[in-house]
Design a protein around this motif. Sequence first.
Motif, mmCIF file in Angstrom:
data_model
loop_
_atom_site.group_PDB
_atom_site.id
_atom_site.type_symbol
_atom_site.label_atom_id
_atom_site.label_comp_id
_atom_site.label_asym_id
_atom_site.label_seq_id
_atom_site.Cartn_x
_atom_site.Cartn_y
_atom_site.Cartn_z
ATOM 1 N N LEU A 23 0.943 -0.789 -0.199
ATOM 2 C CA LEU A 23 0.469 0.209 -0.357
ATOM 3 C C LEU A 23 0.883 1.053 0.042
ATOM 4 O O LEU A 23 0.467 2.285 -0.313
ATOM 5 N N THR A 50 -4.322 -6.559 6.228
ATOM 6 C CA THR A 50 -5.544 -7.152 4.957
ATOM 7 C C THR A 50 -6.236 -8.538 5.119
ATOM 8 O O THR A 50 -6.974 -8.774 4.541
ATOM 9 N N ARG A 86 -11.445 -6.678 3.760
ATOM 10 C CA ARG A 86 -11.845 -5.805 3.412
ATOM 11 C C ARG A 86 -12.474 -6.124 1.824
ATOM 12 O O ARG A 86 -12.085 -6.563 1.925
ATOM 13 N N SER A 346 -6.168 -7.222 -1.540
ATOM 14 C CA SER A 346 -6.123 -5.841 -0.213
ATOM 15 C C SER A 346 -5.629 -5.156 -0.739
ATOM 16 O O SER A 346 -6.542 -3.839 -0.724
ATOM 17 N N MET A 350 -8.504 -1.761 -0.575
ATOM 18 C CA MET A 350 -7.871 -1.149 0.031
ATOM 19 C C MET A 350 -8.028 0.497 -0.474
ATOM 20 O O MET A 350 -8.302 1.217 -0.509
ATOM 21 N N GLU A 353 -11.280 1.942 -0.421
ATOM 22 C CA GLU A 353 -11.479 2.379 1.051
ATOM 23 C C GLU A 353 -10.923 3.556 1.204
ATOM 24 O O GLU A 353 -11.205 4.838 1.801
#
Lengths: 362, 112
Positions: A23, A50, A86, A346, A350, A353
């Motif tokens: 990330l 995650t 998630r 993930s 993400m 998100e």
Amino acid sequence: MSETDKLKIDIVDALKSIQDPDLGRDIVSLGFVKDVKFCGGVAAVTIELTTPACPVKDQMREEARQAILALDGVDEANVEMTARVRSSSSDNQSLLPGVKNVIPVASGKGGVGKSTVSANLAVALAQSGAQVGLMDADVYGPSIPTLMGLSEKPVSGPNQQMIPVTQYDVKIISMGFFLPEEKAVIWRGPMLDKMITQFLGGVQWGELDYLIIDLPPGTGDIQLSLCQKVPLTGAVIVSTPQDVALNVAQKAIAMFNQLNTPVLGIVENMSHYRCSHCGQRDEIFGTGGARKVSESRGLPFLGEIPLSTNIRVHSDQGKPVVLADPESEQAKAFLQVAENTAAQISIRAMAGELEQDIKVSF
Amino acid sequence: MDEQTRSGDDSPVIPREITRAGDHDIRILWKSGHESLYPARYLRLKCPCAVCVDEWTGREILRPQAVTEDVAPSSLELVGRYGLRVRWTDGHSDGIYTFKLLRELCPCCQES
Ligand SMILES: Nc1ncnc2c1ncn2[C@@H]1O[C@H](COP(=O)(O)OP(=O)(O)O)[C@@H](O)[C@H]1O
Ligand code: SF4
Ligand SMILES: [Mg+2]
Ligand SMILES: [Zn+2]
Ligand SMILES: [Zn+2]
């Protein structure tokens, strides 16, 4: 401020030095640091990743431990790693309300090991602690019941919904449960469509982190139908080295691209042959073709699975190699694919998100 | 891997916002920042469904005379991650406009 509170702040500060490699941000600003305790020289923190199948989980735990231990006044550091998968879908009216991520496994043609990869992927994710479903949508050759050693059939639950069969901690539904045994079925568009809707909406999956779908090979109606009915997280493409050479895998990639369904990455199966007598790696069709295609397309390469009878034998006996022979090289290869896939999911989830999705106001 | 790093012609186009424009028209703000405004009737005439377009030849079957001047969208719905279903006031709702198609149909990007 008490000494203890000051140290807690120092601990969080120290953890800011740890980057999540997928990330590209530190674990504190990502909100992964959940619980910080300090008492009598002992620090305890919980880090929520995650996915339980995070490929760098142990590495991050160790980095966190070292970062905390480097602080003055800390004698001992306990780092607990947990995970919350998630959801990649913002669509809660979907046919699959409790399912966080839907991952079709596809291939340009049959026989490349798509079902083998699907089954091992599902089992490996479940082993890591995730809640996993496996949907065998291969209407032409459903093989998941055999691969997963199933003998029972699903039963109907309340409101006509089918309850999946659980095996090796994976919830399973297969087209094989419904097909008449005598003759091959010729599937026509509307029938396929009905079957898929039934498959997607008529099964009580419950809460799932990952639903793996073993698609029929190729790029026909059923794949299109599927992509139109549920928001797919992203597809895993399985290819053999020779299919890469023959441009077969690329067709599957093109189909998902056209549908704006992300491709999570490519798995190269039957990559190379390791002689069971001398351990020599012998490249029958050459290796690494899928890696090159991945790179040229800017797609993640999820890993390579060796060609090995160990895989086939365990599949034939109804227990995927990741369970039957977990220490084997083949099992480790599948585990790596599962971790890389979970990481890519993930990243997708993400991204949704962190920045917002498509906003419709009409 | 984000959308930007994908290479080639088949890289996906994704809207950021889909809203009304005026009383009838549709506005799409793309992730790229480009803004498209689609007059309602123009979009209705471009319906890609099998009734409106010949699947094999791509020939438009729908005759412009058959579509009233005041046709407008009554509702919009996202389809998967790749397209938009539009319900029209003339009762038609079969066409799924893929984002790719919508991007291509952007009036300001058409060569006149
Ligand atoms: N890496 C591998 N090494 C050896 N045999 C394999 C491997 N992957 C798959 N197989 C075998 O190849 C055959 C086809 O695999 P399968 O997963 O059923 O392919 P698909 O679902 O793509 O048709 C099966 O007999 C399977 O056990
Ligand atoms: S899988 Fe990737 S995104 Fe998830 S916690 Fe691990 S490194 Fe971070
Ligand atoms: Mg199969
Ligand atoms: Zn139409
Ligand atoms: Zn334009």
